[in-house]
Design an enzyme around this catalytic site. Structure first.
Site, PDB file in Angstrom:
ATOM      1  N   ARG A   1     -80.246 -28.932 -55.321  1.00 44.29           N
ATOM      2  CA  ARG A   1     -80.987 -30.238 -55.666  1.00 44.29           C
ATOM      3  C   ARG A   1     -80.214 -31.643 -55.119  1.00 44.29           C
ATOM      4  O   ARG A   1     -80.797 -32.304 -54.660  1.00 44.29           O
ATOM      5  CB  ARG A   1     -81.054 -30.206 -56.985  1.00 44.29           C
ATOM      6  CG  ARG A   1     -82.015 -29.065 -57.563  1.00 44.29           C
ATOM      7  CD  ARG A   1     -82.436 -29.519 -59.170  1.00 44.29           C
ATOM      8  NE  ARG A   1     -83.337 -28.489 -59.738  1.00 44.29           N
ATOM      9  CZ  ARG A   1     -82.552 -27.437 -60.083  1.00 44.29           C
ATOM     10  NH1 ARG A   1     -81.327 -26.871 -60.321  1.00 44.29           N
ATOM     11  NH2 ARG A   1     -83.599 -26.307 -61.058  1.00 44.29           N
ATOM     12  N   VAL A   2     -78.763 -31.858 -55.615  1.00 45.34           N
ATOM     13  CA  VAL A   2     -78.296 -32.838 -55.156  1.00 45.34           C
ATOM     14  C   VAL A   2     -77.757 -32.889 -53.902  1.00 45.34           C
ATOM     15  O   VAL A   2     -78.181 -33.964 -53.193  1.00 45.34           O
ATOM     16  CB  VAL A   2     -76.617 -32.696 -56.178  1.00 45.34           C
ATOM     17  CG1 VAL A   2     -76.012 -33.773 -55.769  1.00 45.34           C
ATOM     18  CG2 VAL A   2     -76.911 -32.653 -57.741  1.00 45.34           C
TER      19      VAL A   2
ATOM     20  N   HIS B   1     -65.197 -38.279 -63.395  1.00 42.77           N
ATOM     21  CA  HIS B   1     -66.481 -37.371 -63.508  1.00 42.77           C
ATOM     22  C   HIS B   1     -67.719 -38.257 -64.239  1.00 42.77           C
ATOM     23  O   HIS B   1     -68.365 -37.997 -65.436  1.00 42.77           O
ATOM     24  CB  HIS B   1     -66.041 -36.239 -64.783  1.00 42.77           C
ATOM     25  CG  HIS B   1     -67.043 -35.138 -64.481  1.00 42.77           C
ATOM     26  ND1 HIS B   1     -66.701 -33.745 -64.680  1.00 42.77           N
ATOM     27  CD2 HIS B   1     -68.173 -34.828 -64.189  1.00 42.77           C
ATOM     28  CE1 HIS B   1     -67.519 -32.973 -64.441  1.00 42.77           C
ATOM     29  NE2 HIS B   1     -68.441 -33.591 -63.938  1.00 42.77           N
TER      30      HIS B   1
ATOM     31  N   GLU C   1     -59.658 -31.528 -65.919  1.00 45.20           N
ATOM     32  CA  GLU C   1     -59.961 -32.706 -66.557  1.00 45.20           C
ATOM     33  C   GLU C   1     -59.611 -32.720 -67.822  1.00 45.20           C
ATOM     34  O   GLU C   1     -59.644 -31.651 -68.507  1.00 45.20           O
ATOM     35  CB  GLU C   1     -61.350 -32.790 -66.242  1.00 45.20           C
ATOM     36  CG  GLU C   1     -61.631 -32.910 -64.830  1.00 45.20           C
ATOM     37  CD  GLU C   1     -63.296 -33.016 -64.580  1.00 45.20           C
ATOM     38  OE1 GLU C   1     -63.966 -32.938 -65.583  1.00 45.20           O
ATOM     39  OE2 GLU C   1     -63.603 -33.048 -63.431  1.00 45.20           O
TER      40      GLU C   1
ATOM     41  N   ASP D   1     -75.276 -23.641 -46.379  1.00 48.08           N
ATOM     42  CA  ASP D   1     -75.623 -23.031 -47.637  1.00 48.08           C
ATOM     43  C   ASP D   1     -76.196 -21.686 -47.307  1.00 48.08           C
ATOM     44  O   ASP D   1     -77.439 -21.646 -46.745  1.00 48.08           O
ATOM     45  CB  ASP D   1     -76.543 -23.921 -48.411  1.00 48.08           C
ATOM     46  CG  ASP D   1     -76.728 -23.452 -49.893  1.00 48.08           C
ATOM     47  OD1 ASP D   1     -76.907 -22.279 -50.328  1.00 48.08           O
ATOM     48  OD2 ASP D   1     -76.792 -24.395 -50.941  1.00 48.08           O
TER      49      ASP D   1
ATOM     50  N   ASP E   1     -64.930 -37.367 -57.647  1.00 45.72           N
ATOM     51  CA  ASP E   1     -65.416 -37.619 -58.884  1.00 45.72           C
ATOM     52  C   ASP E   1     -65.238 -36.567 -59.914  1.00 45.72           C
ATOM     53  O   ASP E   1     -65.077 -36.697 -61.247  1.00 45.72           O
ATOM     54  CB  ASP E   1     -66.891 -37.976 -58.976  1.00 45.72           C
ATOM     55  CG  ASP E   1     -67.438 -38.100 -60.195  1.00 45.72           C
ATOM     56  OD1 ASP E   1     -67.142 -39.260 -60.679  1.00 45.72           O
ATOM     57  OD2 ASP E   1     -68.553 -37.550 -60.674  1.00 45.72           O
TER      58      ASP E   1
ATOM     59  N   ALA F   1     -69.125 -32.462 -56.864  1.00 45.53           N
ATOM     60  CA  ALA F   1     -69.677 -31.166 -57.576  1.00 45.53           C
ATOM     61  C   ALA F   1     -68.696 -30.521 -58.740  1.00 45.53           C
ATOM     62  O   ALA F   1     -68.702 -30.699 -59.700  1.00 45.53           O
ATOM     63  CB  ALA F   1     -69.579 -30.152 -56.156  1.00 45.53           C
ATOM     64  N   ARG F   2     -67.562 -29.680 -58.179  1.00 43.98           N
ATOM     65  CA  ARG F   2     -66.613 -29.132 -59.055  1.00 43.98           C
ATOM     66  C   ARG F   2     -65.305 -29.182 -58.898  1.00 43.98           C
ATOM     67  O   ARG F   2     -65.037 -28.954 -57.450  1.00 43.98           O
ATOM     68  CB  ARG F   2     -67.146 -27.430 -59.280  1.00 43.98           C
ATOM     69  CG  ARG F   2     -68.265 -27.199 -59.789  1.00 43.98           C
ATOM     70  CD  ARG F   2     -68.575 -27.414 -61.310  1.00 43.98           C
ATOM     71  NE  ARG F   2     -69.990 -27.059 -61.697  1.00 43.98           N
ATOM     72  CZ  ARG F   2     -70.840 -28.257 -61.742  1.00 43.98           C
ATOM     73  NH1 ARG F   2     -70.456 -29.470 -61.302  1.00 43.98           N
ATOM     74  NH2 ARG F   2     -71.838 -27.987 -62.291  1.00 43.98           N
TER      75      ARG F   2
END
Length: 527
Positions: free
Chosen positions: A149-150, A278, A259, A169, A254, A229-230
């Site tokens: 989606r993103v 984030h 974290e 992907d 981000d 993302a992660r």
């Protein structure tokens, strides 16, 4: 009903809960020890990425029925541990897609034009246009890792900047790439061709450190990396070295491996790196969307006992398909519960046979519901749609599922054959008019039973007087008969009788029924 909100969500989500009379505790400052001490008080929890729901915490969550993640990532939730305890885990994917895509573009532009660095210099009254000269996105190649989606929304936006977009992907069909105007390539080609690389993958064994020392070495000189993302998708130590070596000229992150970050985070020392706390899904619109969605799905589980729309540890069913199979999910639970009340005992094998229209559907939730109904009355455990299959297999119960799209008598029929101590009992059920649930066969005795309320089942000899004696005995004990079903294999042979009764009566009633001449067995239970 008590729900803990342990990370920041919007007031709209809290209002959604309180409108349904939920007792909400909003506390985003809980220490780990406080979380351990208090989690056992709550029926549900809504969280984001900061609350650690590991196995130790979940062991204390003795009342918890549902975990709702307001967002898509769930690295901080031990889903396996939750599943073993029968806790439903859900997330809200797609609700912050636009926000995450826009954050990606913001960071891509910022890292291309050195915006934060130039701003920081001006804060110190340093005017240096040459030092902060950037590059255009125009005609550059963007390599997207993860075209979900993103990633798909980033591709659309990058195309509007006249970028050439390639993507990797392995789970995306070529037609999606063509629709987005994106060339699908292998990871090696992403590394070799891209001027900008943007990550949009979940965190799995395959994607952890998908960018590390080897991958950075294969990139073209002067590449820029963006990660919304992660955090663990990027090996930050390897990234640090690649920047120091001049291979990577800029990075915008981000998300981070740990974290919140601390003073030991080496990337803090590099001016080439832009860091954000984030913020991918942190917009007013996204916060409202994920908060309301998380609250509504949590309420569906707690109040309506429905499967959530986007579960992480129960089967995912599309809404249209769910409407079709929902009455069969209920029927499955009734068939399992009927057997447990009727026979009970140790179960060796469960065979579920789907015939007719129901065989065309995804019946996994139906089988799971059947196992829930079967095990819940006989096990001293929290058995639900999350852990029923797991518990059954852990206890050595063999589960067989077969399908046939033809059915002789009913448009859809579910038959359960349960093996217990070498003998097999069979129960069949169907659904009329979408909601009218019936049991239509017990051990080849044709019946028409509504599986609700208190039931009395007998095995007896087909001989005169038994029905009358049973009716008299129930009347003497103040028990009213709502309906009665009779079946027999032949005149004078074996027979079965199923009664809907208004209440179960005293325990000694069973003993009195067994004293009736010709009575072989009796079970009394409530569905």
């Amino acid at each position: 009903m008590k729900v803990l909100v342990s990370d920041r969500i919007s007031q709209a989500g809290i209002d959604t809960l309180e409108e349904k009379g939920v007792d909400v505790t909003y506390n985003t400052e809980l220490s780990y020890q406080e979380l351990l001490d208090q989690i056992g008080d709550y029926d549900g929890i809504i969280l984001r990425s900061m609350t650690p729901l590991n196995e130790e915490v979940l062991e204390q969550a003795t009342k918890l029925k549902v975990i709702a993640r307001a967002g898509s990532g769930y690295d901080n939730i031990d889903v396996d541990a939750a599943s073993k305890q029968g806790i439903i885990v859900l997330n809200t994917p797609g609700q912050n897609t636009i926000s995450a895509a826009e954050q990606t573009m913001a960071l891509m532009l910022a890292v291309a034009r050195n915006v934060p660095q130039a701003h920081n210099a001006l804060q110190d009254l340093v005017w240096d246009r040459n030092k902060y000269m950037g590059v255009e996105l125009n005609n550059k190649t963007l390599g997207i890792i993860g075209l979900g989606r993103v990633g798909g929304n980033v591709a659309k936006r990058a195309k509007s900047f006249n970028m050439e977009v390639i993507a990797n992907d392995p789970y995306i069909p070529a037609k999606r790439g063509r629709k987005l105007g994106v060339e699908l390539v292998d990871l090696e080609e992403i590394l070799e061709r891209s001027d900008f690389i943007s990550l949009h993958t979940p965190l799995t064994e395959e994607t952890e450190h998908i960018l590390s020392t080897e991958e950075f070495s294969k990139m073209k000189d002067g590449v820029r990396v963006i990660n919304v993302a992660r955090g663990k998708n990027v090996d930050h130590v390897a990234l640090y070295k690649a920047i120091k070596a001049g291979k990577v000229v800029g990075a915008a992150l981000d998300v981070h491996e740990e974290e919140p970050i601390n003073e030991d985070y080496s990337l803090l020392d590099l001016e080439e790196v832009i860091l954000a706390p984030h913020l991918g899904g942190t917009t007013v619109e996204a916060m409202d969307n994920v908060s309301i969605d998380a609250a509504r799905q949590l309420l569906n589980v707690l109040l309506d006992e429905q499967l959530p729309r986007t579960p992480l540890n129960v089967p995912i069913i599309k809404p249209a398909e769910m409407n079709l199979i929902k009455p069969y999910i209920k029927l499955g639970e009734k068939l399992g519960g009927f057997y447990s009340g009727w026979i009970g005992g140790r179960i060796e094998q469960v065979e579920v046979i789907y015939q007719g229209d129901i065989a065309k559907q995804d019946v996994e939730p139906v089988t799971t519901s059947l196992l829930k109904g079967l095990l819940k009355p006989i096990l001293d455990e929290n058995i639900n749609l999350v852990n029923a299959s797991l518990v059954a297999r852990e206890r050595g119960i063999e589960i067989i599922e077969t399908k046939s799209e033809t059915s002789d008598k009913y448009s859809s029929l579910i038959t359960v054959k349960i093996k217990n101590n070498g003998s097999t009992k069979t129960i069949s059920g169907t659904v009329f008019d979408e909601q009218d649930i019936r049991i239509v066969n017990i051990d080849n005795y044709g019946i028409d039973l509504i599986p609700e309320g208190s039931l009395l089942i007998t095995d007896h000899q087909d001989q005169p007087g038994i029905v009358g004696e049973l009716g008299t005995l129930l009347g003497e004990n103040g028990i009213n008969i709502a309906s009665m079903q009779l079946g027999r294999n032949r005149a004078g042979g074996d027979a079965v009788m199923v009664l809907n009764i208004d209440q179960e009566g005293e325990e000694k009633l069973q003993e009195k029924i067994l004293e009736i001449d010709g009575m072989l067995d009796v079970s009394i239970f409530t569905l």
